[in-house]
Structure formats: C-alpha cells, structure tokens
Design a protein around this motif. Structure first.
Motif, PDB file in Angstrom:
ATOM      1  N   ARG A 195       0.925  -1.041   0.148  1.00  0.00           N
ATOM      2  CA  ARG A 195      -0.079  -0.010  -0.114  1.00  0.00           C
ATOM      3  C   ARG A 195       0.638   1.250  -0.117  1.00  0.00           C
ATOM      4  O   ARG A 195       0.501   2.234  -0.754  1.00  0.00           O
ATOM      5  CB  ARG A 195      -0.888  -0.076   1.075  1.00  0.00           C
ATOM      6  N   TYR A 196       1.867   1.072   0.870  1.00  0.00           N
ATOM      7  CA  TYR A 196       2.888   2.316   0.823  1.00  0.00           C
ATOM      8  C   TYR A 196       3.532   2.522  -0.646  1.00  0.00           C
ATOM      9  O   TYR A 196       3.522   3.685  -1.007  1.00  0.00           O
ATOM     10  CB  TYR A 196       3.819   2.061   1.783  1.00  0.00           C
ATOM     11  N   LYS A 253       2.195   6.214  -7.120  1.00  0.00           N
ATOM     12  CA  LYS A 253       1.318   7.310  -7.968  1.00  0.00           C
ATOM     13  C   LYS A 253       1.897   8.540  -7.790  1.00  0.00           C
ATOM     14  O   LYS A 253       1.861   9.486  -8.638  1.00  0.00           O
ATOM     15  CB  LYS A 253      -0.081   7.153  -7.209  1.00  0.00           C
ATOM     16  N   ALA A 254       2.461   8.875  -6.767  1.00  0.00           N
ATOM     17  CA  ALA A 254       3.060  10.452  -6.488  1.00  0.00           C
ATOM     18  C   ALA A 254       4.216  10.788  -7.265  1.00  0.00           C
ATOM     19  O   ALA A 254       4.246  11.827  -7.654  1.00  0.00           O
ATOM     20  CB  ALA A 254       3.311  10.597  -4.969  1.00  0.00           C
ATOM     21  N   ILE A 255       4.949   9.756  -7.578  1.00  0.00           N
ATOM     22  CA  ILE A 255       6.271  10.071  -8.447  1.00  0.00           C
ATOM     23  C   ILE A 255       6.071   9.548  -9.927  1.00  0.00           C
ATOM     24  O   ILE A 255       7.165   9.805 -10.604  1.00  0.00           O
ATOM     25  CB  ILE A 255       7.523   9.379  -7.961  1.00  0.00           C
ATOM     26  N   GLY A 256       4.938   9.210 -10.351  1.00  0.00           N
ATOM     27  CA  GLY A 256       4.861   9.010 -11.764  1.00  0.00           C
ATOM     28  C   GLY A 256       5.027   7.449 -12.265  1.00  0.00           C
ATOM     29  O   GLY A 256       5.791   7.831 -13.486  1.00  0.00           O
ATOM     30  N   VAL A 257       5.106   6.519 -11.395  1.00  0.00           N
ATOM     31  CA  VAL A 257       5.702   5.087 -12.005  1.00  0.00           C
ATOM     32  C   VAL A 257       4.530   4.670 -12.999  1.00  0.00           C
ATOM     33  O   VAL A 257       3.321   4.976 -12.863  1.00  0.00           O
ATOM     34  CB  VAL A 257       5.748   4.253 -10.774  1.00  0.00           C
ATOM     35  N   ASN A 283      -8.017   5.483 -14.026  1.00  0.00           N
ATOM     36  CA  ASN A 283      -7.405   6.311 -14.658  1.00  0.00           C
ATOM     37  C   ASN A 283      -5.823   6.733 -14.083  1.00  0.00           C
ATOM     38  O   ASN A 283      -5.437   7.825 -14.181  1.00  0.00           O
ATOM     39  CB  ASN A 283      -7.888   7.458 -15.192  1.00  0.00           C
ATOM     40  N   SER A 284      -5.571   5.833 -13.246  1.00  0.00           N
ATOM     41  CA  SER A 284      -4.306   6.079 -12.376  1.00  0.00           C
ATOM     42  C   SER A 284      -2.712   5.881 -13.680  1.00  0.00           C
ATOM     43  O   SER A 284      -1.975   6.633 -13.336  1.00  0.00           O
ATOM     44  CB  SER A 284      -3.688   5.090 -11.414  1.00  0.00           C
ATOM     45  N   GLY A 285      -2.998   5.369 -14.716  1.00  0.00           N
ATOM     46  CA  GLY A 285      -1.991   5.000 -15.446  1.00  0.00           C
ATOM     47  C   GLY A 285      -1.052   4.115 -15.049  1.00  0.00           C
ATOM     48  O   GLY A 285       0.178   3.884 -15.654  1.00  0.00           O
ATOM     49  N   ILE A 286      -1.173   3.461 -13.947  1.00  0.00           N
ATOM     50  CA  ILE A 286      -0.280   2.590 -13.414  1.00  0.00           C
ATOM     51  C   ILE A 286      -0.823   1.132 -13.890  1.00  0.00           C
ATOM     52  O   ILE A 286      -1.910   0.845 -13.469  1.00  0.00           O
ATOM     53  CB  ILE A 286       0.100   2.585 -12.148  1.00  0.00           C
ATOM     54  N   ALA A 344       4.519   2.094   8.857  1.00  0.00           N
ATOM     55  CA  ALA A 344       4.716   3.162   8.012  1.00  0.00           C
ATOM     56  C   ALA A 344       3.411   3.597   7.067  1.00  0.00           C
ATOM     57  O   ALA A 344       2.753   2.631   6.629  1.00  0.00           O
ATOM     58  CB  ALA A 344       5.916   2.990   7.044  1.00  0.00           C
ATOM     59  N   ASP A 345       3.123   4.673   6.970  1.00  0.00           N
ATOM     60  CA  ASP A 345       2.096   5.267   6.139  1.00  0.00           C
ATOM     61  C   ASP A 345       2.443   6.370   5.502  1.00  0.00           C
ATOM     62  O   ASP A 345       3.050   7.610   5.870  1.00  0.00           O
ATOM     63  CB  ASP A 345       0.964   5.808   7.043  1.00  0.00           C
ATOM     64  N   TYR A 346       2.110   6.185   3.938  1.00  0.00           N
ATOM     65  CA  TYR A 346       2.912   7.030   2.998  1.00  0.00           C
ATOM     66  C   TYR A 346       2.181   8.575   3.146  1.00  0.00           C
ATOM     67  O   TYR A 346       1.016   8.750   3.409  1.00  0.00           O
ATOM     68  CB  TYR A 346       2.649   6.656   1.694  1.00  0.00           C
TER      69      TYR A 346
END
Length: 279
Positions: free
Chosen positions: A19-20, A26-30, A80-83, A147-149
C-alpha cells in the motif's frame, strides 16, 4: 522511474508495504508495478485465506492471493491512474526471482516489508530482507510495519565520513531528491568516546565535494546507539525517508547479532532506502 517490483508474502506487514509503495508510485509517476510472490518454501505464510497448500495447488493459490492484493491496490489507485500492475509468482528463490524480473522489466526499485507476523516469520522475512539488502544491485526500499505514506519533504542521508568516497551513489541520491522534490539532510553519527578530530580535513572535503551540489544541511552527532540516533534525528526533523548504503555503519553485516540496520528497521516507522555503492 518507470517500474517497481513489490515483493510480498501476503502478511499484514507486506500488504502495508505494498500500500505504501502504490501511494508513492502514484506520487512520483511510476508506470508499471510488478507484484511478486516467490513460493520456494512449501509452507506459505499468509494473512489471506489459503485452504490448501499442497504443492500442486501452491501456485494457483499464490496467484489467487496476488489477485486479492491487486484488487486492493487498484482500489487505492483509483481510476485512470495510468499504472499497470503485473502479477508474477513462481518457485524461484526470492533473490533469483527478483533479479530475473528486474532484468526482464528493467526495474528501478524493489520494495519489501520488514518483518512478518510471527516469530518464525520474522526469522524468515528478516533473513530475506538481509539477503536482498546484501545482494541486490537495485535500490531497495524497506517499509516498516506501521509506516503510512505521505509526501516526503526531507531525506536523511546517513553516512560514515570515513567511508564517503567516489563510490557513494551521488547520482541516485540526486534522482530521489528530484523525484520527491525533497531537501537533503546529511547526518554523520560518531560513536561516543571517539575523538572528533579523527574526522580529517580530507574526509570533510570529500563529502562536501560530492554533496554540496544538492545544497544540503550537514549535521554531526555522537551516540553509542547509532540506529536510535538516526531514527531520532529523522523524526525530530520530520524526515520521510532515511537513505544509506549497506556498507555504511556495517548495515546488514550480521543477521542474528545486534547491528545498526537491524535495530533501525525494527524500531523506526520511517522507510529505509538502501542505495548500492558504485563499483
């Protein structure tokens, strides 16, 4: 960064690491995530239901569990995340499986959790983590159980001045600073009782020549518990990531003895990114 390998054993810790990783991706565009389970041991440890772990059914049930994890991650991603998430399961030893996937998919990062849910699992997963950290050539992100992102604004680079050299993965540090848009805090921890003048002008010059281009903050401290000092420093400065190399401070040098890295990943809620030194 295009492709990430997330390795899972279906434990709660591994699910949290996935999950992290998906939130970070998603945040860094993978673009591509490979969700991987190696079932080289016949006894599959899992928090997901497995009705039968007889050898002929292990692969089928492993894939079923991967699909369950995929569904949860895709829900987290939204539409539509693109991942794209690719599922892979096989009976290779974990290190070999990851290495082959990394070569096939040109992966940029491997992600794993720290420990499992039982004492036995802690030994097994701890052993896998140490093995990967010692042998992987790829950057290796270790996610603590709790840990939680959230967006990472500060990165702590924990280094030993006596080992800072042109083999330090400077380019990789720069890439992470850029993709996360984070500030770099360089931390050197010296054991209590060691003379501070043992840090020579040459060692300081080497570090500054390598890292000054990132405009970091430099911090120096002493402690007999280096792991605790790194963790406390990162928490006090609201850092979201600790970066080091396996050789620095003797990381992962002993599995069942008290070592800096073992204590760090055991106690801290801040993820640990291991970057390999250049050859």
């Amino acid at each position: 960064m295009k492709t990430i390998i997330i390795t899972t054993d279906f434990s709660k810790t591994a699910l949290n690491a996935a999950r992290y990783a998906i939130k970070m991706a998603k945040a860094i565009g993978v673009d591509h995530i490979i969700l991987y389970h190696a079932y080289d041991n016949l006894t599959v440890v899992t928090d997901l239901p497995m009705t039968d772990i007889a050898p002929p059914l292990v692969k089928e049930q492993s894939l079923s569990n991967l699909e369950a994890v995929q569904a949860e991650l895709e829900q987290e991603l939204g539409e539509n995340s693109g991942i794209n998430i690719q599922l892979v399961t096989n009976n290779f030893p974990l290190l070999r499986g990851i290495e082959e996937l990394a070569e096939e998919w040109h992966a940029d990062l491997v992600v794993a959790g720290t420990t499992g849910r039982s004492n036995l699992e802690q030994v097994l997963i701890g052993s896998n983590t140490v093995n990967l950290a010692s042998s992987l050539k790829l950057p290796f992100l270790i996610i603590p159980a709790d840990a939680d992102y959230k967006p990472i604004h500060k990165i702590v680079f924990a280094c030993d001045l006596r080992k800072v050299s042109h083999s330090t993965p400077v380019a990789e540090i720069g890439q992470w600073l850029e993709r996360l848009r984070a500030k770099l805090l360089v931390l050197n921890v010296t054991s209590e009782g060691k003379r501070t003048d043992s840090v020579t002008v040459t060692e300081l010059h080497n570090m500054h020549s390598l890292l000054d281009g990132f405009h970091p903050e430099y911090h120096y401290t002493t402690s007999d518990d280096i792991a605790e000092e790194i963790e406390d420093f990162a928490e006090d400065h609201d850092a979201g990531l600790i970066v080091t190399s396996p050789k620095s401070y003797g990381f992962f040098e002993r599995l069942f003895r008290r070592s800096v890295s073992k204590q760090l990943i055991k106690k801290s809620d801040i993820p640990l990114l291991l970057l390999k030194e250049k050859e």
